[in-house]
Design a protein around this motif. Sequence first.
Motif, PDB file in Angstrom:
ATOM      1  N   GLN A 104      41.512 -15.249 -38.657  1.00 36.50           N
ATOM      2  CA  GLN A 104      40.401 -14.898 -37.771  1.00 36.50           C
ATOM      3  C   GLN A 104      39.087 -15.570 -38.159  1.00 36.50           C
ATOM      4  O   GLN A 104      38.094 -15.410 -37.451  1.00 36.50           O
ATOM      5  N   ARG A 141      34.623 -13.860 -32.922  1.00 33.76           N
ATOM      6  CA  ARG A 141      36.081 -13.969 -32.993  1.00 33.76           C
ATOM      7  C   ARG A 141      36.609 -15.182 -32.252  1.00 33.76           C
ATOM      8  O   ARG A 141      37.540 -15.857 -32.712  1.00 33.76           O
ATOM      9  N   LYS A 192      35.814 -18.093 -34.353  1.00 31.33           N
ATOM     10  CA  LYS A 192      36.224 -17.885 -35.744  1.00 31.33           C
ATOM     11  C   LYS A 192      35.102 -18.168 -36.741  1.00 31.33           C
ATOM     12  O   LYS A 192      35.317 -18.773 -37.787  1.00 31.33           O
ATOM     13  N   LEU A 225      40.902 -10.911 -43.049  1.00 28.23           N
ATOM     14  CA  LEU A 225      40.443 -11.781 -41.960  1.00 28.23           C
ATOM     15  C   LEU A 225      40.971 -13.196 -42.131  1.00 28.23           C
ATOM     16  O   LEU A 225      41.324 -13.865 -41.148  1.00 28.23           O
ATOM     17  N   HIS A 269      30.901 -11.115 -36.518  1.00 33.62           N
ATOM     18  CA  HIS A 269      32.098 -11.934 -36.348  1.00 33.62           C
ATOM     19  C   HIS A 269      32.187 -12.464 -34.921  1.00 33.62           C
ATOM     20  O   HIS A 269      32.303 -11.688 -33.965  1.00 33.62           O
TER      21      HIS A 269
END
Length: 276
Positions: free
Chosen positions: A219, A176, A179, A214, A174
Amino acid sequence: MSAADWYAHKSLGDGLFWIQERFYQSENRANIWLLRGTHQDVVIDTGLGLRSLPDYIDANGLLGKDPQRKNPLLAVATHAHFDHSGGLHQFQQVGVHSAEVDALANGDNFETVTWLSDREIAVAPSPGWRARHYKVKAVQPTHILQEGDVINLGDRQLTVLHMPGHSRGSICLHDRDNKLLFSGDAVYDGAMIDWLPYSQVSDYISSCERLIGLVDSEQVDQVLPGHYNTFGAKRLHRIASMYISRAGTCPAKFSTFAWRTVAGLALRASNPRCAC
């Protein structure tokens, strides 16, 4: 056949490349993702390993021309299955979740679910090549990954999310800040497989619930999956929700049991020396 012929790539911008094995024409053909960073570059999944992926990356200048090279390219497998892990042995640095370290270190072609046929290879990589001789080569991971680990690329970070279900060591990576979710086979836009050795439906449901979380927490904007095309957050939510709603039904449970039985028998027959 050279590596230059075997692979093809497309730049998606911002140091991200999508690589595929041109002559592996199968539903099992995995996406290979290359992501550049200021400190570390990473390749996510490595395909079958029939031709040198590092040579292809170098020959096409996908890592740039910086004479002050960074750390050696890190190859991370989202899980140990053959279509994702077959090329790991070609790299100096290899990462995989702790649950599947032994499978790769021992060359366990039962757990890597090695299943390849001649008809899936449109052009043989070398004269006389036959699919029945193909095996995932043993490799000792240098990076043993766990939930919450962060792979620091310098200008971006990839967080390890343990998402078992498809396999016991399945992970997503991921990004973050941007995204982005490199999802491996935890989720893709196709029929999700939960009937292989070490698949677990209850774990898969939990992972899908986490994927939905998520999306709900905003996210993830884009998913870069292990197979097929990329997709967005709304599609991720729908795929995960549909799996959860289907997985608990009686027909789905019977189908999973039947396919798991057949797959186990077939894999044991094709990998008679496995420790299974």
